[in-house]
Enzyme design. Sequence first.
Site, PDB file in Angstrom:
ATOM      1  CB  CYS A  30      -4.252  -4.580  11.727  1.00 60.35           C
ATOM      2  SG  CYS A  30      -5.634  -3.499  11.331  1.00 60.35           S
ATOM      3  CG  ASP A  86       2.687  -1.571  10.249  1.00 62.92           C
ATOM      4  OD1 ASP A  86       1.576  -2.123  10.388  1.00 62.92           O
ATOM      5  OD2 ASP A  86       2.994  -0.891   9.252  1.00 62.92           O
ATOM      6  CG  HIS A 100      -1.003  -3.092   8.595  1.00 64.69           C
ATOM      7  ND1 HIS A 100      -0.790  -2.248   9.663  1.00 64.69           N
ATOM      8  CD2 HIS A 100      -2.348  -3.205   8.473  1.00 64.69           C
ATOM      9  CE1 HIS A 100      -1.962  -1.860  10.157  1.00 64.69           C
ATOM     10  NE2 HIS A 100      -2.919  -2.427   9.449  1.00 64.69           N
TER      11      HIS A 100
END
Length: 380
Positions: free
Chosen positions: A60, A262, A264
């Site tokens: 990430c 994000d 993820h």
Amino acid sequence: MESEFPDTDEPVWILGRQHHLNEDKSKLLLDVSARLWFTYRRKFSPIGGTGPSSDAGWGCMLRCGQMMLAQALICRHLGRDWQWEKHKKQPEEYHRILHCFLDRKDCCYSIHQMAQMGVGEGKSIGEWFGPNTVAQVLKKLALFDEWNSLAVYVSMDNTVVIEDIKKMCRSPPQSSSTAHSSAHLHRSALGRNRNAAGLCTGWKPLLLIIPLRLGINHINPVYIDAFKECFKMPQSLGALGGKPNNAYYFIGFLGNELIYLDPHTTQSFVDSEENGTVDDQSFHCQQAPHRMKIMNLDPSVALGFFCKEECDFDNWCSLVQKEILKQQSLRMFELVQKHPPHWPPFIPPTKPEVTTTGAELIESTDKLFELEEEFEILSV
């Protein structure tokens, strides 16, 4: 963590641009969706030949570093106000930028290159990186990226040194003496000191990364205003950070909430088409971005800024003087004119003159051996 933006009179700041929700929410969402969005991917070729074929669970912060760098490249080639629209034909530079980040070992800022460069920073492949490690990896990889020819400066000890940045970004003038003609040939073969048009320029575009620790276990509230101020600067590339082992790419704020992209989400590997274009649907976040309370931020962050021209850097310095250095104590970082005398001397990083990466760019080995006296020949 909320998604939909509330109706409010407070301005939203995204990477140096102000938006008013009560006037035009769609303009804000367009601005966000124009950012390149990099997420976990699966089914790419194994890293290092035998390593992982997905970065889910560990990549990430690498993806966030890619997003920050991609934003710098968009500003460099397309401008901060360039907009992405679904199914609309995009300029060639856009596809070229995207190509730099595809999950292939031959793409200069791929997850493969970043993970393998991280080994030199003490991180094994598949290990989570912090913001500073990603900054160091980008700095090294940028030396091999001839198209963009970026100068990457990563600050040390919360201190940005103006003199060092100017030394790094002011490209050395090409020597015309015949003594250096073979080195000169070699440099042009490698495309060094030249921009995309093949011209020597007076300033290398600067990617400035400032790794910071804004508190011990939690962010110290004394830094909040200065941190938010950075997102208002026209040079802003946002910030890398998040929570331990959970990285986000912060692109702006609304009140006391940070706005972020994000990484993820796990998507499948996408390669470029035969004509060099990329099916880019999965590289743009087409819903409202996430928000989190600034006080929930882990104190370890890295700020990013892009200065295409020297005047952009000078302007950034005066904004920092005005907004960041006005605090007498507990400043977020320092900006100094001269290199601190107790530091080791500053040497602008350079790519090894002859490496396996550079070898393909030299037309013939004859040219290589002309250089023997000037360069130690590394194994090619």
